[in-house]
Write an enzyme that holds these catalytic residues in place. Structure first.
Site: not given
Ligand code: CAA
Length: 445
Positions: A83, A120, A244
């Site tokens: 990203e 993500c 995550h």
């Protein structure tokens, strides 16, 4: 069906380090314990002035190819998840392939290259793409290279500045893998959200507090969806749960919710009942508000039980060891969590072959995905080859002034020349701009 999954992994951390409690907190006038205890972070990794998403990704991939004895012809697909891309057309994977072609005699002209974007979660989506490509029989016996690489920087003064990080994870996806087999079963929780976004800007616009709630809501949906195909998850089914990790404190919140969910209607809930009562069920309440209040009360009690603390210490905490020292790596973060857990198991001499991991990925915007992984026989050899401890120890520790300079050096809006803090060795480095505004790279012996 032949197993498909991650055969090998390599981690490349940015070459600089910022001490959060020691250097960042005092400058912000904050209590260092906000970092160590609240967010769960000791340090962030940063790219030196000659590093970026391409160099970190190419360096991780190069190390992986060398270690596995691979040539470009062995790779049929290169996907980069990021990203932090700097080009809306030319994918980062072409730059990475260009770097690698400088050090191999053959090329990647017959490899399919692309770039994946969904905040993500894109790293995990790239794993999916590779898995599907192999399962569809389109790989011609070749493997896929998946690279998750990010410079997770926030605007100076943004609350997210505390959770920055930079690094890359390269993964080799193959049939009959050494490390983990990916489950065919997956669960999704996905909704149009504006918690964190970068509308044609380098640094994110973030609604930090809301992003935490969105993470939890989507993760819960994903878990329910996963259970609808894979059956109910029981705490005994999983050895580790890599999530995550934007910062370890986020995972602490997610883990508590997950534990409540997977212990409902099990002997674990029965054992806890005497101490903190049974979990509230919605049908027992007149209003949703009363039910939510009761849930909050139960969670507060659950958090302090020995049973939960023991589960957290064995199943979750080992996934956070590396994240504590590097901060958020966005697309690479959940893959760092997996490596962290397996590294812990290796250090404990624990036999992991056949054990299950429950992996929870998340991307703002927003989507969560849950799948499981079965650890394969070659796992210990793969994890033993990681040199992440050495990389972490060798980082140059920045002063506050160094930090201000390096943040400016990586700010696309600023044109500042910053001397490098470290001396590159056996790695790809940024080497200036080409005539069409492209970035150039070279390998330093
Ligand atoms: N001792 C112990 N704990 C302390 C403390 C002290 N002295 N001071 C504060 N804390 C605790 C706080 O209680 C809080 O913990 P709880 O949330 O459990 O209450 C924690 O430390 C953080 O403190 P604050 O909430 O005051 O911190 P903040 O206002 O600076 O913001 C944040 C925190 C919102 C997460 C901010 O860092 C941020 O915006 N981060 C970027 C967004 C993000 O990472 N969101 C996560 C979900 S989105 C996602 O996962 C995608 C992604 O990768 C970005």
């Amino acid at each position: 069906m032949t197993a498909v999954g991650i055969d090998a992994v390599e981690i490349w951390t940015g070459n600089l380090k910022l001490d959060l409690p020691g250097t960042f907190a005092p400058e912000k006038g904050e209590d260092p314990e906000k970092y160590t205890k609240g967010l769960g972070l000791n340090a962030s990794s940063f790219p030196d002035s000659y590093e970026d998403i391409v160099t970190m990704g190419a360096n991780a991939a190069h190390r992986l190819m060398e270690r596995k004895g691979l040539e470009p012809d062995d790779i049929g697909r290169i996907d980069v998840a990021t990203e932090s891309a700097f080009d809306n057309s030319k994918p980062v994977s072409t730059y990475v392939a260009g770097c690698l072609e400088q050090v191999y005699e053959s090329d990647f002209h017959h490899a399919n290259k692309g770039e994946r974007k969904f905040a993500c979660i894109a790293g995990t989506q790239s794993l999916d793409d590779a898995y599907n490509w192999i399962r569809a029989g389109r790989n011609r016996g070749r493997s896929a290279l998946v690279i998750a690489t990010d410079t997770a920087l926030y605007a100076r003064g943004d609350d997210g500045e505390a959770t920055q990080g930079a690094g890359a994870v390269a993964m080799l996806i193959s049939e009959d893998p050494n490390l983990v087999e990916l489950s065919a079963e997956q669960g999704y929780g996905s909704a149009d959200e504006t918690d964190f976004l970068k509308p044609n800007q380098q640094f994110p616009s973030v609604d930090g507090k809301r992003s935490v709630q969105v993470y939890l809501a989507r993760m819960r949906e994903a878990l329910e969806d996963y259970e609808s195909v894979a059956g109910e998850v029981h705490p005994d089914d999983l050895v580790f749960a890599p999530f995550h990790t934007p910062f370890p404190g986020m995972v602490r919140k997610a883990a508590l919710l997950a534990y409540r969910h997977i212990t409902r209607n099990t002997e674990f809930e029965d054992e806890l009942a005497e101490e903190i009562g049974r979990q509230p069920r919605p049908e027992a309440f007149d209003s949703d508000e009363e039910y939510r209040d009761a849930l909050r009360e139960y969670m507060d009690l659950l958090k302090d039980t020995e049973q939960y603390a023991e589960w957290y210490d064995t199943t979750i905490d080992p996934t956070l060891t590396i994240a504590r020292e590097v901060g958020n790596w966005y697309t690479g973060s959940v893959h760092v969590a997996r490596a962290s857990a397996l590294k812990h198991a290796l250090e404990q001499d624990r036999e992991m072959t056949g054990e299950q991991l429950l992996v929870g990925s998340y991307g703002s915007g927003a989507q969560a995905e849950i799948h499981s992984e079965t650890v394969r026989e070659g796992w210990a050899e793969e994890i033993e080859a990681l040199n992440v401890d050495e990389q972490l120890a060798e980082r140059y520790e920045m002063s506050w002034d160094d930090y201000e300079e390096i943040h400016d050096a990586h700010n696309h809006e600023m044109d500042v020349d910053v001397e490098e803090f470290t001396t590159p060795s056996e790695e790809f480095v940024f080497d200036g701009w080409g005539r069409m505004g492209e970035r150039k790279y070279r390998y330093v012996e």
